[in-house]
Scaffold this motif. Structure first.
Motif, mmCIF file in Angstrom:
data_model
loop_
_atom_site.group_PDB
_atom_site.id
_atom_site.type_symbol
_atom_site.label_atom_id
_atom_site.label_comp_id
_atom_site.label_asym_id
_atom_site.label_seq_id
_atom_site.Cartn_x
_atom_site.Cartn_y
_atom_site.Cartn_z
ATOM 1 N N LEU A 328 31.792 -22.832 38.826
ATOM 2 C CA LEU A 328 32.013 -21.461 39.276
ATOM 3 C C LEU A 328 30.943 -20.528 38.725
ATOM 4 C CD1 LEU A 328 33.803 -19.452 40.790
ATOM 5 C CD2 LEU A 328 35.182 -19.219 38.710
ATOM 6 N N ALA A 329 30.543 -20.729 37.484
ATOM 7 C CA ALA A 329 29.520 -19.884 36.866
ATOM 8 C C ALA A 329 28.167 -20.094 37.542
ATOM 9 C CB ALA A 329 29.438 -20.184 35.371
ATOM 10 N N ILE A 330 27.859 -21.327 37.919
ATOM 11 C CA ILE A 330 26.603 -21.604 38.623
ATOM 12 C C ILE A 330 26.587 -20.902 39.972
ATOM 13 C CG2 ILE A 330 25.240 -23.427 39.719
ATOM 14 C CD1 ILE A 330 26.219 -25.298 37.468
ATOM 15 N N LEU A 331 27.700 -20.960 40.687
ATOM 16 C CA LEU A 331 27.789 -20.289 41.986
ATOM 17 C C LEU A 331 27.603 -18.781 41.844
ATOM 18 C CD1 LEU A 331 30.810 -22.221 43.553
ATOM 19 C CD2 LEU A 331 28.446 -22.301 44.354
ATOM 20 N N ARG A 332 28.200 -18.218 40.829
ATOM 21 C CA ARG A 332 28.136 -16.770 40.645
ATOM 22 C C ARG A 332 26.828 -16.325 39.990
ATOM 23 N NH1 ARG A 332 34.374 -15.593 38.542
ATOM 24 N NH2 ARG A 332 35.385 -15.897 40.598
ATOM 25 N N GLY A 333 25.996 -17.278 39.561
ATOM 26 C CA GLY A 333 24.688 -16.943 39.000
ATOM 27 C C GLY A 333 24.695 -16.567 37.545
ATOM 28 N N ALA A 338 19.415 -26.512 36.832
ATOM 29 C CA ALA A 338 18.120 -27.104 37.177
ATOM 30 C C ALA A 338 18.283 -28.127 38.298
ATOM 31 C CB ALA A 338 17.498 -27.760 35.950
ATOM 32 N N GLY A 339 17.217 -28.311 39.068
ATOM 33 C CA GLY A 339 17.194 -29.377 40.066
ATOM 34 C C GLY A 339 18.021 -29.124 41.312
ATOM 35 N N LEU A 340 18.034 -27.892 41.812
ATOM 36 C CA LEU A 340 18.722 -27.600 43.065
ATOM 37 C C LEU A 340 17.846 -28.039 44.240
ATOM 38 C CD1 LEU A 340 19.980 -24.010 42.180
ATOM 39 C CD2 LEU A 340 21.409 -26.061 42.379
ATOM 40 N N ASN A 341 18.433 -28.791 45.165
ATOM 41 C CA ASN A 341 17.693 -29.312 46.315
ATOM 42 C C ASN A 341 17.864 -28.405 47.531
ATOM 43 O OD1 ASN A 341 16.905 -31.562 44.830
ATOM 44 N ND2 ASN A 341 18.601 -32.817 45.544
ATOM 45 N N TYR A 342 16.745 -27.955 48.072
ATOM 46 C CA TYR A 342 16.749 -27.171 49.308
ATOM 47 C C TYR A 342 15.960 -27.961 50.357
ATOM 48 C CZ TYR A 342 18.653 -23.231 46.732
ATOM 49 O OH TYR A 342 19.466 -22.418 45.981
ATOM 50 N N LYS A 343 16.674 -28.433 51.370
ATOM 51 C CA LYS A 343 16.065 -29.333 52.353
ATOM 52 C C LYS A 343 15.527 -28.564 53.551
ATOM 53 C CE LYS A 343 18.108 -33.250 53.339
ATOM 54 N NZ LYS A 343 19.062 -34.227 53.934
ATOM 55 N N ASN A 344 14.316 -28.930 53.961
ATOM 56 C CA ASN A 344 13.779 -28.466 55.241
ATOM 57 C C ASN A 344 14.366 -29.356 56.338
ATOM 58 O OD1 ASN A 344 11.362 -26.409 54.773
ATOM 59 N ND2 ASN A 344 11.287 -27.935 53.132
ATOM 60 N N ASP A 388 15.037 -24.196 40.443
ATOM 61 C CA ASP A 388 15.949 -23.988 39.312
ATOM 62 C C ASP A 388 16.543 -22.590 39.422
ATOM 63 O OD1 ASP A 388 15.273 -26.455 38.338
ATOM 64 O OD2 ASP A 388 13.933 -25.686 36.759
ATOM 65 N N GLN A 389 17.803 -22.467 39.031
ATOM 66 C CA GLN A 389 18.393 -21.131 38.921
ATOM 67 C C GLN A 389 18.230 -20.673 37.475
ATOM 68 O OE1 GLN A 389 22.168 -19.123 40.796
ATOM 69 N NE2 GLN A 389 22.879 -20.316 39.041
ATOM 70 N N VAL A 390 17.469 -19.579 37.296
ATOM 71 C CA VAL A 390 17.191 -19.052 35.972
ATOM 72 C C VAL A 390 17.561 -17.569 35.943
ATOM 73 C CG1 VAL A 390 15.433 -18.688 34.194
ATOM 74 C CG2 VAL A 390 15.292 -20.695 35.689
ATOM 75 N N ASN A 391 18.513 -17.220 35.108
ATOM 76 C CA ASN A 391 18.983 -15.835 35.001
ATOM 77 C C ASN A 391 19.379 -15.268 36.369
ATOM 78 O OD1 ASN A 391 18.512 -15.761 32.190
ATOM 79 N ND2 ASN A 391 16.357 -15.228 32.526
ATOM 80 N N GLY A 392 19.991 -16.095 37.196
ATOM 81 C CA GLY A 392 20.478 -15.644 38.494
ATOM 82 C C GLY A 392 19.437 -15.610 39.581
ATOM 83 N N SER A 393 18.199 -16.052 39.275
ATOM 84 C CA SER A 393 17.123 -16.074 40.273
ATOM 85 C C SER A 393 16.685 -17.514 40.521
ATOM 86 C CB SER A 393 15.932 -15.231 39.799
ATOM 87 O OG SER A 393 16.298 -13.882 39.635
#
Length: 447
Positions: A328-333, A338-344, A388-393
């Motif tokens: 839940l914390a990851i979703l809310r930022g 680390a290592g989030l996959n964004y597929k084309n 990577d999500q770092v400080n909500g970015s």
């Protein structure tokens, strides 16, 4: 739902009786229809329905889902709230991406790859349609390749008999803007139509910690040129459209949805669909005698799209709904990840073919025989970008080239033959025969 302001500007030439007849669909200019009028629909074997020009003019529809809900036996699953990628099923056939329905525009198959990949990630712009036809039951065997659900034929704006045009504008909430404009006419044996639809919106969702909207921009252009001789006609059509929509598959947890159903997590900030479609068709019709008509239809469609979006993001939603505070914390930022996959989700489609049809009236029989040579393919090349999500970015880290299912080529070549007979056995009894044969060779290369 949105509050709208409608404005319509009509050129002076429209104030003629001929164009008034056009508006009601009472025109001699040929349109490629599979049913015709609402009266014709009641005489079709099986079940059929027509949303005619009058209903389209009254409702000014921009969302195909709203139109389909007026037809019995048609099932619609909404997806984005804007009708950009409808899910339509007929007679209990699955609604997913209209994959079990033969989708036509002016009689031409519009699924990106109707045989090898029938899921319709492309759907024609509803604003430029003059009527919609739905065919269910045995008569759909005439069309194929889907022969269990039904046929959905979208009939576009016809070439007008007299010179004139129209501009219709619609403005609404969330900076929504819809413009439909067309101009055309017929002089002697030649007629033309130029048409465009421009749509945009900021969307109705708000993305956490982002100035990016959740809306879309669509541009659609059509040109038609028609020649009509004594007992024959030729219609050429060219279409081009492109769309950018900031859409995502990432949902919300139950708790967050209850608080604000229009919220979007920052993890989906960079999700975006980018696509373009080009279509060409040429239709020739020849009335050899009062009882014998021939037609030849050639078509080519090219569709390319890349839906760049978070891959596997809803696993976090499921975990959060099960009580996982870290998910839940990851979703809310509020927690780094680390290592989030964004597929084309990058795919290119090609569909082309030629179709010949003959219709012969013999006594109480209306015979139709035809053949279609068709081929289509899908080229899938889907690299994955790592963030990577770092400080909500979101911070870009690198890219992984595709292999296996994300790097493949699929296609199909098909020959179709059909024979139908509408036999008026008595004044009150009509018998409909239909025979269809298809030979399909499909292939898949994976790298």
């Amino acid at each position: 739902m949105k509050k709208t302001i409608l404005a319509s500007t009509i050129l002076a030439a429209l104030a003629t009786p001929a164009m008034a007849n056009n508006a009601n669909g009472d025109t001699d200019i040929e349109q490629i229809k599979i049913i015709g009028s609402k009266t014709d629909a009641r005489n079709v074997a099986g079940s059929s329905a027509v949303i005619d020009e009058e209903q389209m003019r009254i409702e000014v529809p921009s969302d195909i889902n709203q139109l389909m809900k007026t037809i019995p036996g048609v099932y619609v699953r909404e997806e984005d709230g804007e009708g950009l990628r409808p899910n339509i099923g007929i007679r209990a056939a699955t609604a997913g991406r209209v994959s079990k329905v033969t989708l036509l525009e002016d009689g031409v198959m519009m699924a990106p790859a109707p045989y090898s990949n029938p899921a319709a990630y492309y759907f024609p712009t509803t604003f430029r349609m003059s009527s919609v036809e739905v065919l269910k039951g045995a008569p759909l065997l005439r069309y194929g390749p889907q022969t269990t659900g039904g046929v959905l034929n979208l009939v576009t704006t016809p070439v007008p008999e007299d010179f004139g045009g129209q501009v219709l504008t619609e403005f609404g909430e969330n900076s929504s803007r819809d413009i439909h404009a067309h101009v055309g006419g017929t002089e002697g044996q030649w007629g033309f139509l130029l048409e465009t639809v421009q749509r945009s919106s900021d969307g109705f969702k708000e993305i956490d910690r982002s100035s990016r909207d959740a809306g879309f921009d669509i541009e659609d252009y059509v040109a038609k040129l028609q020649w009509t001789g004594e007992r024959q006609s030729l219609l050429a059509k060219v279409q081009y459209s492109e769309e950018i929509s900031n859409e995502t598959y990432l949902g919300l947890t139950d708790e967050d949805f209850a608080q604000n159903e229009n919220r979007r997590y920052g993890l989906s900030e960079i999700d975006q669909m980018d696509n373009s479609h080009k279509g060409y068709s040429l239709n020739y019709a020849f009335e050899a005698t009062d009882n014998l008509t021939f037609s030849i239809l050639g078509y080519y469609n090219d569709y390319a799209r890349n839906w760049f979006k978070l891959d596997g993001g809803n696993a976090y939603v499921s975990a959060a709904n099960s009580g996982d505070a870290e998910a839940l914390a990851i979703l809310r930022g509020t927690q780094d990840e680390a290592g989030l996959n964004y597929k084309n989700n990058n795919r290119a489609y090609e569909s082309k073919g030629i179709e010949a049809n003959a219709q012969f009236i013999f006594g109480t029989h209306n015979l139709e025989v035809g053949v279609r040579d068709h081929s289509d393919e899908m080229d899938r090349f889907q690299p994955v970008e790592i963030y990577d999500q770092v400080n909500g970015s979101l911070v870009y880290q690198g890219e992984v080239m595709p292999t296996g299912g994300n790097n493949r080529l699929e296609g199909a070549d098909a020959i179709s033959l059909w024979l139908t007979d509408q036999w008026q056995a008595t004044e009150d009894f009509n018998v409909h025969f239909a025979l269809r044969y298809e030979d399909v060779e499909s292939y898949r290369y994976q790298f």
